[in-house]
Design a protein around this motif. Structure first.
Motif, mmCIF file in Angstrom:
data_model
loop_
_atom_site.group_PDB
_atom_site.id
_atom_site.type_symbol
_atom_site.label_atom_id
_atom_site.label_comp_id
_atom_site.label_asym_id
_atom_site.label_seq_id
_atom_site.Cartn_x
_atom_site.Cartn_y
_atom_site.Cartn_z
ATOM 1 N N ARG A 108 0.826 -1.201 0.000
ATOM 2 C CA ARG A 108 0.000 0.000 0.000
ATOM 3 C C ARG A 108 0.864 1.257 0.000
ATOM 4 O O ARG A 108 0.582 2.213 -0.722
ATOM 5 C CB ARG A 108 -0.909 0.002 1.231
ATOM 6 C CG ARG A 108 -1.812 -1.223 1.295
ATOM 7 C CD ARG A 108 -2.683 -1.208 2.530
ATOM 8 N NE ARG A 108 -1.889 -1.005 3.757
ATOM 9 C CZ ARG A 108 -2.412 -0.871 4.960
ATOM 10 N NH1 ARG A 108 -3.727 -0.912 5.113
ATOM 11 N NH2 ARG A 108 -1.646 -0.702 6.015
ATOM 12 N N GLU A 109 1.915 1.211 0.779
ATOM 13 C CA GLU A 109 2.816 2.360 0.797
ATOM 14 C C GLU A 109 3.422 2.570 -0.588
ATOM 15 O O GLU A 109 3.539 3.703 -1.070
ATOM 16 C CB GLU A 109 3.943 2.132 1.820
ATOM 17 C CG GLU A 109 3.552 2.400 3.254
ATOM 18 C CD GLU A 109 2.831 1.225 3.900
ATOM 19 O OE1 GLU A 109 2.460 0.259 3.185
ATOM 20 O OE2 GLU A 109 2.628 1.265 5.128
ATOM 21 N N SER A 110 3.798 1.483 -1.214
ATOM 22 C CA SER A 110 4.393 1.595 -2.538
ATOM 23 C C SER A 110 3.411 2.232 -3.519
ATOM 24 O O SER A 110 3.762 3.113 -4.295
ATOM 25 C CB SER A 110 4.814 0.210 -3.035
ATOM 26 O OG SER A 110 5.498 0.312 -4.258
ATOM 27 N N ARG A 111 2.183 1.777 -3.451
ATOM 28 C CA ARG A 111 1.182 2.304 -4.377
ATOM 29 C C ARG A 111 0.846 3.759 -4.091
ATOM 30 O O ARG A 111 0.611 4.540 -5.001
ATOM 31 C CB ARG A 111 -0.090 1.458 -4.298
ATOM 32 C CG ARG A 111 0.056 0.158 -5.039
ATOM 33 C CD ARG A 111 -1.237 -0.642 -5.014
ATOM 34 N NE ARG A 111 -0.926 -2.058 -4.992
ATOM 35 C CZ ARG A 111 -1.370 -2.923 -4.100
ATOM 36 N NH1 ARG A 111 -2.177 -2.514 -3.136
ATOM 37 N NH2 ARG A 111 -1.018 -4.180 -4.168
ATOM 38 N N ASN B 115 -1.721 3.954 -13.935
ATOM 39 C CA ASN B 115 -2.833 4.367 -13.102
ATOM 40 C C ASN B 115 -3.867 3.255 -12.972
ATOM 41 O O ASN B 115 -4.314 2.934 -11.869
ATOM 42 C CB ASN B 115 -3.507 5.600 -13.721
ATOM 43 C CG ASN B 115 -3.278 6.857 -12.919
ATOM 44 O OD1 ASN B 115 -3.439 6.850 -11.705
ATOM 45 N ND2 ASN B 115 -2.870 7.919 -13.585
ATOM 46 N N GLU B 116 -4.204 2.683 -14.078
ATOM 47 C CA GLU B 116 -5.203 1.622 -14.068
ATOM 48 C C GLU B 116 -4.722 0.427 -13.247
ATOM 49 O O GLU B 116 -5.494 -0.175 -12.490
ATOM 50 C CB GLU B 116 -5.508 1.196 -15.514
ATOM 51 C CG GLU B 116 -6.581 0.157 -15.662
ATOM 52 C CD GLU B 116 -7.967 0.650 -15.314
ATOM 53 O OE1 GLU B 116 -8.135 1.860 -15.086
ATOM 54 O OE2 GLU B 116 -8.900 -0.175 -15.247
ATOM 55 N N MET B 117 -3.472 0.089 -13.404
ATOM 56 C CA MET B 117 -2.924 -1.050 -12.642
ATOM 57 C C MET B 117 -2.964 -0.772 -11.146
ATOM 58 O O MET B 117 -3.345 -1.609 -10.337
ATOM 59 C CB MET B 117 -1.466 -1.291 -13.054
ATOM 60 C CG MET B 117 -1.278 -1.874 -14.429
ATOM 61 S SD MET B 117 -2.139 -3.444 -14.629
ATOM 62 C CE MET B 117 -3.372 -2.944 -15.818
ATOM 63 N N LEU B 118 -2.565 0.433 -10.784
ATOM 64 C CA LEU B 118 -2.529 0.789 -9.364
ATOM 65 C C LEU B 118 -3.899 0.662 -8.712
ATOM 66 O O LEU B 118 -4.012 0.298 -7.541
ATOM 67 C CB LEU B 118 -2.047 2.234 -9.212
ATOM 68 C CG LEU B 118 -0.536 2.431 -9.204
ATOM 69 C CD1 LEU B 118 -0.210 3.912 -9.183
ATOM 70 C CD2 LEU B 118 0.077 1.749 -7.999
ATOM 71 N N GLN B 119 -4.929 1.000 -9.450
ATOM 72 C CA GLN B 119 -6.284 0.909 -8.890
ATOM 73 C C GLN B 119 -6.814 -0.521 -8.888
ATOM 74 O O GLN B 119 -7.934 -0.769 -8.468
ATOM 75 C CB GLN B 119 -7.256 1.756 -9.712
ATOM 76 C CG GLN B 119 -6.694 3.041 -10.271
ATOM 77 C CD GLN B 119 -6.979 4.211 -9.375
ATOM 78 O OE1 GLN B 119 -8.114 4.364 -8.925
ATOM 79 N NE2 GLN B 119 -5.979 5.018 -9.081
#
Lengths: 216, 216, 216, 216
Positions: A108-111, B115-119
């Motif tokens: 989560r921190e990474s993201r 962005n899409e991957m992160l979500q």
DNA sequence: TATGAATGAGAATTCATTCAT
DNA sequence: GATGAATGAATTCTCATTCAT
């Protein structure tokens, strides 16, 4: 001002709630991004009411800012431990593995961090050009020293650091993709990743044999 | 339905506006993420009124979806070109450089994807487990073949691909950070990055000398 | 003005399209009400484009108004046919059945009308207090005459008319309810309704026996 | 969730505002239909700001749904009171008058219901085929029993109920028309309506004289 | 501290209507 | 006559923040 943040000595309950809020916010922000996250979600996840949440923090932005600043410190820790006095290849491998562990244990921190970078770091650019850059510069010097001493292949230290960041954080930031391709199994792929990366960097950074280097 | 998108043969003006919208949307979405972007911003950037924008697309989601789907194809092109008949190290180096060029030339696309991957890839997970996975599986087989033939160091092909993605896309996705650390210079760092990565992968993937391999 | 409505002699194609539009509008308005209906729906149902539709009618309101006015005429026809020279009970039964048939054959018209009434008749109140009232007054006089002549039970003619309207239109306006309760069968219930209503009104309106009336 | 509606025990203020909203909504929905009504109108009528209104209800649809469901119960009450043990004609007359009173005292509720029916009951069809149908079936049985016992003219009980609904609700649903024809006087016409309907149903439902029935 | 209540500033979307060809 | 394109005025709904207690 009645804000808790303004008080001098936070009570235990204050620290406790603050922590709960930041943890909830980390969860929400890292998943939805700054704009995508709502105070409702954070308040829910933290188990308190929205106004109460705003009693502890000035606003949405403040929570996010606090989160990022606290994160940065932890984030740089693995790099700080890079020991100038250590054996170069071993030091780099150790750094690599520490970073990989962080991606596994603190995705989560990474993201959260990646999200901020993607947006152009509007809320943390100062720190990047300050604290972070300073540390990187320092460690780049160390690596450069190793290179010049022939203890490491002649690589650009900055790009080396970037590549380590990229390859390790990838497993946190692109987790969906990784799981989608490898199958939804547990964290087993971190072990394989560690082996692969160790191999890659060991091979890629090993200094040319002494004889070979001296002759030209 | 009055939506232009529903018509059979798009007129010239339709193609033109559609392109303008998608370009504007790419700019906005890649910088602010899906939720962070507003139709106002997109309409402004495209030089259209908001309702007019919605004359061409069903809604915000539709624009984003269209963008992602069109992107994916371009995105996978460099990997598609990996030639099973080529010389392994050269093929991988070429792939690496193609990806790096894409990060340099299409950073917005890279960030949109990131962005899409992160979500958690809520709007594109199907394609990831479908088209993308299929291609990666195929090329991983190719690489595995090379490894088994002793033409490449014995590495995990999936993690090799991940690392190439990570290291190259990093220059687009974390551009602020890269520039913040290296200084705000122009794209010169792409050249250095290319050299570094070439070196890393060449060293890391070179197969052990034939003699060395056979003896143990 | 380029509006077709302004032209003196409508061409055949104009009449044809006008009819198509009104028919489509009837369908849509009767189902969704004035505000709930959209020009898109009407244009779609009529098989033409929205601007083309507006070439034939000034606007949404104009279509609705035209529809209502044309309807009113048809609507009052059954009552107009009530023959002062006829046999009272038979005339009323015949009127009742004509109205019931209209509910069966023109339910959309009935609903359009009901919708308008429910909203307070904002677009047709003039006609109600004019044409419609005049006709009702006239026929009420006829009925009153029958009553006074002892040919019909002594009932209030206005409420008699209202009750006939109510009971017959109910099968169109509350069709969902009727079908929901009786089962989704075909129009068979109209036959039962006719029998019931005939019986009700025959019994309820039959004049008291001559002897009984004269004596008190 | 921050919605007040989600909380367990409504506070006094909640009940108060909820009631105000529902009352305002009844006024607006019954006059303009679902689509024709706007939250602005409702908020205005309730003396609240629009967002505050949405603090109490999930949305427009939720307000309407709540209204309909609460209504249905009241709506069916008159029929529920139809006493199987009572004297048939008297029971039916009493039911008729209760319904007529409801039309006089709760015309908005009647119109809300009529509006929903006209649209095809999209938001309440379940209840119609459930609760409402069950009650009607039950009471239809009672009436059928009376008919079979020779205590009532041999009529179809369902259509009898429909006709009672139709004739009584007409005074609420078609109020403009009624007033337009009778003159804009006060509620005096309800008295006349009561007399007319009593007479109609008394005459129409009176069982044939015992002797007459047995002989054929 | 804590929370129920309230709101202003958006944000997405709809729709009748107009424009230009 | 016909239609692709465009838009202003709503309209529903969201959300960070403030108020009052």
């Amino acid at each position: 001002m009645a804000r808790a943040a303004a008080k001098k000595t936070p009570t235990r309950i204050q620290r406790q709630k603050t922590r709960a809020i930041l943890d909830a916010a980390l969860e929400v922000f890292s998943q939805h991004g700054f704009r995508g996250a709502t105070l409702d979600q954070i308040a829910d996840a933290a188990g308190l009411s929205k106004p109460n949440l705003l009693y502890y923090f000035e606003g949405k932005e403040a929570i996010h800012r606090t989160l990022l600043h606290r994160l940065l410190d932890t984030w740089l820790d693995p790099l700080r431990q890079l020991d100038p006095a250590g054996e170069p290849l071993r030091e780099i491998r150790a750094y690599l593995l520490r970073k990989l562990e962080m991606s596994r244990d603190y995705p989560r921190e990474s993201r959260l961090f990646a999200n901020e970078m993607l947006q152009g770091a509007p809320r943390i650019s100062d720190e990047i050009q300050g604290e972070l850059k300073a540390l990187v510069d320092e460690k780049a010097q160390v690596i450069r020293g190793w290179v010049e001493a022939g203890r490491l292949a002649p690589v650009d230290p900055y790009h080396l650091i970037f590549s380590i960041w990229a390859t390790t954080q990838h497993y946190a930031d692109f987790e969906v993709q990784v799981r989608g391709i490898l199958g939804a199994g547990a964290d087993g792929h971190f072990h394989d990743a560690a082996r692969f990366l160790t191999q890659l960097y060991t091979g890629g950074l090993k200094p040319p044999a002494a004889g070979a280097r001296r002759r030209p």
